[in-house]
Design a protein around this motif. Structure first.
Motif, PDB file in Angstrom:
ATOM      1  N   LEU A   1       0.831  -1.220   0.000  1.00 20.34           N
ATOM      2  CA  LEU A   1       0.000   0.000   0.000  1.00 20.34           C
ATOM      3  C   LEU A   1       0.858   1.260   0.000  1.00 20.34           C
ATOM      4  N   GLU A   2       1.836   1.338   0.911  1.00 24.78           N
ATOM      5  CA  GLU A   2       2.702   2.513   0.971  1.00 24.78           C
ATOM      6  C   GLU A   2       3.515   2.668  -0.317  1.00 24.78           C
ATOM      7  N   GLY A   3       3.963   1.536  -0.865  1.00 29.18           N
ATOM      8  CA  GLY A   3       4.767   1.565  -2.078  1.00 29.18           C
ATOM      9  C   GLY A   3       3.993   2.052  -3.286  1.00 29.18           C
ATOM     10  N   LEU A   4       2.666   1.959  -3.221  1.00 32.13           N
ATOM     11  CA  LEU A   4       1.834   2.384  -4.353  1.00 32.13           C
ATOM     12  C   LEU A   4       1.099   3.700  -4.104  1.00 32.13           C
ATOM     13  N   ALA A   5       0.779   3.989  -2.842  1.00 31.16           N
ATOM     14  CA  ALA A   5      -0.177   5.086  -2.597  1.00 31.16           C
ATOM     15  C   ALA A   5       0.364   6.203  -1.715  1.00 31.16           C
ATOM     16  N   SER A   6       1.617   6.117  -1.237  1.00 31.37           N
ATOM     17  CA  SER A   6       2.161   7.258  -0.499  1.00 31.37           C
ATOM     18  C   SER A   6       2.318   8.433  -1.459  1.00 31.37           C
ATOM     19  N   ALA A   7       2.462   9.626  -0.894  1.00 32.96           N
ATOM     20  CA  ALA A   7       2.694  10.802  -1.739  1.00 32.96           C
ATOM     21  C   ALA A   7       3.982  10.627  -2.541  1.00 32.96           C
ATOM     22  N   THR A   8       4.956   9.972  -1.913  1.00 33.91           N
ATOM     23  CA  THR A   8       6.231   9.721  -2.594  1.00 33.91           C
ATOM     24  C   THR A   8       6.014   8.854  -3.832  1.00 33.91           C
ATOM     25  N   ALA A   9       5.227   7.789  -3.666  1.00 32.13           N
ATOM     26  CA  ALA A   9       4.974   6.867  -4.782  1.00 32.13           C
ATOM     27  C   ALA A   9       4.174   7.557  -5.887  1.00 32.13           C
ATOM     28  N   LEU A  10       3.197   8.366  -5.483  1.00 33.40           N
ATOM     29  CA  LEU A  10       2.391   9.084  -6.487  1.00 33.40           C
ATOM     30  C   LEU A  10       3.284  10.050  -7.278  1.00 33.40           C
ATOM     31  N   THR A  11       4.168  10.722  -6.559  1.00 32.98           N
ATOM     32  CA  THR A  11       5.074  11.673  -7.202  1.00 32.98           C
ATOM     33  C   THR A  11       5.989  10.980  -8.212  1.00 32.98           C
ATOM     34  N   ARG A  12       6.443   9.784  -7.880  1.00 32.97           N
ATOM     35  CA  ARG A  12       7.350   9.067  -8.793  1.00 32.97           C
ATOM     36  C   ARG A  12       6.682   8.752 -10.122  1.00 32.97           C
ATOM     37  N   ARG A  13       5.377   8.551 -10.123  1.00 37.75           N
ATOM     38  CA  ARG A  13       4.688   8.231 -11.372  1.00 37.75           C
ATOM     39  C   ARG A  13       4.194   9.473 -12.093  1.00 37.75           C
TER      40      ARG A  13
ATOM     41  N   GLY B   1      -0.585  14.770   4.188  1.00 36.41           N
ATOM     42  CA  GLY B   1      -0.473  15.806   3.159  1.00 36.41           C
ATOM     43  C   GLY B   1      -1.285  15.542   1.912  1.00 36.41           C
ATOM     44  N   LEU B   2      -1.351  14.299   1.463  1.00 33.40           N
ATOM     45  CA  LEU B   2      -2.026  14.017   0.201  1.00 33.40           C
ATOM     46  C   LEU B   2      -3.532  14.295   0.278  1.00 33.40           C
ATOM     47  N   MET B   3      -4.109  14.137   1.500  1.00 34.79           N
ATOM     48  CA  MET B   3      -5.554  14.346   1.642  1.00 34.79           C
ATOM     49  C   MET B   3      -5.939  15.826   1.576  1.00 34.79           C
ATOM     50  N   LEU B   4      -4.944  16.706   1.480  1.00 34.28           N
ATOM     51  CA  LEU B   4      -5.260  18.123   1.297  1.00 34.28           C
ATOM     52  C   LEU B   4      -5.851  18.386  -0.087  1.00 34.28           C
ATOM     53  N   ALA B   5      -5.684  17.448  -1.020  1.00 29.70           N
ATOM     54  CA  ALA B   5      -6.368  17.557  -2.317  1.00 29.70           C
ATOM     55  C   ALA B   5      -7.858  17.364  -2.062  1.00 29.70           C
ATOM     56  N   PRO B   6      -8.687  18.421  -2.226  1.00 31.59           N
ATOM     57  CA  PRO B   6     -10.061  18.382  -1.701  1.00 31.59           C
ATOM     58  C   PRO B   6     -10.965  17.351  -2.384  1.00 31.59           C
ATOM     59  N   HIS B   7     -10.635  16.967  -3.603  1.00 36.38           N
ATOM     60  CA  HIS B   7     -11.495  16.037  -4.343  1.00 36.38           C
ATOM     61  C   HIS B   7     -11.197  14.581  -4.021  1.00 36.38           C
ATOM     62  N   LEU B   8     -10.071  14.311  -3.331  1.00 33.26           N
ATOM     63  CA  LEU B   8      -9.638  12.915  -3.171  1.00 33.26           C
ATOM     64  C   LEU B   8     -10.590  12.120  -2.278  1.00 33.26           C
ATOM     65  N   ILE B   9     -11.081  12.711  -1.205  1.00 35.50           N
ATOM     66  CA  ILE B   9     -11.910  11.960  -0.253  1.00 35.50           C
ATOM     67  C   ILE B   9     -13.183  11.439  -0.942  1.00 35.50           C
ATOM     68  N   GLY B  10     -13.784  12.259  -1.798  1.00 38.99           N
ATOM     69  CA  GLY B  10     -14.993  11.830  -2.503  1.00 38.99           C
ATOM     70  C   GLY B  10     -14.721  10.662  -3.439  1.00 38.99           C
ATOM     71  N   ASN B  11     -13.570  10.705  -4.083  1.00 41.82           N
ATOM     72  CA  ASN B  11     -13.168   9.625  -4.980  1.00 41.82           C
ATOM     73  C   ASN B  11     -12.955   8.323  -4.195  1.00 41.82           C
ATOM     74  N   VAL B  12     -12.344   8.438  -3.014  1.00 45.36           N
ATOM     75  CA  VAL B  12     -12.134   7.258  -2.170  1.00 45.36           C
ATOM     76  C   VAL B  12     -13.483   6.672  -1.756  1.00 45.36           C
TER      77      VAL B  12
ATOM     78  N   VAL C   1       0.635  18.267  -6.120  1.00 45.08           N
ATOM     79  CA  VAL C   1       0.071  19.628  -6.094  1.00 45.08           C
ATOM     80  C   VAL C   1      -0.272  20.093  -7.519  1.00 45.08           C
ATOM     81  N   ASN C   2       0.518  19.606  -8.491  1.00 47.29           N
ATOM     82  CA  ASN C   2       0.303  20.025  -9.882  1.00 47.29           C
ATOM     83  C   ASN C   2      -0.566  19.061 -10.678  1.00 47.29           C
ATOM     84  N   LEU C   3      -1.058  18.017 -10.007  1.00 49.46           N
ATOM     85  CA  LEU C   3      -1.839  16.987 -10.711  1.00 49.46           C
ATOM     86  C   LEU C   3      -3.300  17.443 -10.775  1.00 49.46           C
TER      87      LEU C   3
END
Ligand code: ZN
Length: 301
Positions: free
Chosen positions: A193-205, A247-258, A210-212
């Motif tokens: 989970l951390e390897g795929l969904a941490s902010a670090t992992a998201l940034t690598r892909r 930090g990643l949950m500061l993206a306001p639309h993410l919670i609704g998507n989850v 913040v710019n996504l």
């Protein structure tokens, strides 16, 4: 806020530290008044950072603000077993130079007050259950999604995982169809989970989140993994609240998507309405101060 000590005129002042990998936040907190003095210092070497914190509390004591106890909500891995001889000690982990540093011993010696220590997520969880998004419930989980993923879980009257702490960030999850090429960012497991969904992992892909833009496939992939984390928590523990912070949950639309993907994965198995899911999967209410208020709860356990 906290309950008063019977007989004392003023509620006690509690010293709290939110010990993060980037910043140590220090505060004196008093019931009904909240934070009455605060300071933050960058996390550099243990000597430098801890002596700055101790100097702050000593300076406040000289001004008459004497803390009766201290609670520390810390990054890990850390020994959180009160029965262990190493209680309060940072263990070998990614924070270079901090292994074998004992936060409890350091501040008990420096300040001569009792010190309680637990993980940052357990602290944030207890604070949200006392004053925030999970107020009044019996069972709740707090998941932080930042440079790593960690969770604190409270059920049946206790923090789960004692005398250790949960390592929920390292559970396995099913891959999103559009995310098969990435090998995963966890140095131990690759695509946990951390390897795929941490902010670090998201940034690598996909670059800095913040710019996504909203609607980017990266957010669907992220929400898919977090929804799986929430289904795992729900199915295993049936908590009344799953608080998603970091930090990643500061993206306001993410919670609704989850929530949306949670409903799809669950396929009505628990008979939860949309409103019930909206009430179950929530964001924190205490914001930046959750760790500090967590320290207060830990000091009073
Ligand atoms: Zn892992």
């Amino acid at each position: 806020m906290m309950s008063t000590d019977s007989g004392s005129q003023q509620p006690p002042i509690i010293a709290s530290i939110d010990a993060g990998g980037t910043t140590f936040k220090c505060a004196l907190i008093q019931e009904e008044r909240g934070v009455i003095a605060g300071m933050r210092v960058p996390t550099t070497s243990p000597d430098e950072t801890l002596s700055s914190c101790a100097a702050f509390f000593k300076e406040q004591a000289r001004k008459g603000l004497n803390a009766s106890a201290m609670g520390i909500a810390s990054f890990g891995p850390i020994d959180v077993d009160p029965n262990s001889s190493n209680y309060g000690m940072i263990l070998d982990g990614p924070k270079f130079g901090w292994a074998a540093t004992n936060l409890k011993d350091y501040f008990e010696q420096a300040l001569s007050i009792p010190v309680a220590v637990d993980t940052d997520v357990n602290g944030a969880l207890l604070a949200e259950m006392e004053w925030g998004a999970a107020k009044g419930v019996d069972a709740a989980a707090y998941v932080t999604i930042g440079t790593g993923i960690g969770a604190g879980i409270f059920a049946n009257g206790n923090l789960i995982g004692k005398p250790h702490h949960p390592e929920f960030g390292h559970i396995r999850v099913q891959r999103h169809d559009a995310d098969k090429a990435f090998s995963g960012g966890c140095s131990i497991h690759g695509d946990c989970l951390e390897g795929l969904a941490s902010a670090t992992a998201l940034t690598r892909r996909f670059g800095n989140p913040v710019n996504l833009p909203k609607g980017h496939i990266g957010w669907d992939i992220e929400a898919y993994y977090l929804a799986q984390a929430c289904t795992a928590l729900s199915l295993m523990l049936r908590p009344s609240k799953i608080v998603l912070g970091g930090g990643l949950m500061l993206a306001p639309h993410l919670i609704g998507n989850v929530r949306h993907q949670y409903a799809e994965l669950m396929n009505d198995y628990l008979g939860q309405s949309k409103d019930e899911i909206d009430n179950l999967i929530v964001t924190p209410e205490l914001g930046d101060d959750a760790g500090l208020f967590g320290g207060v709860r830990l000091a009073k356990l």
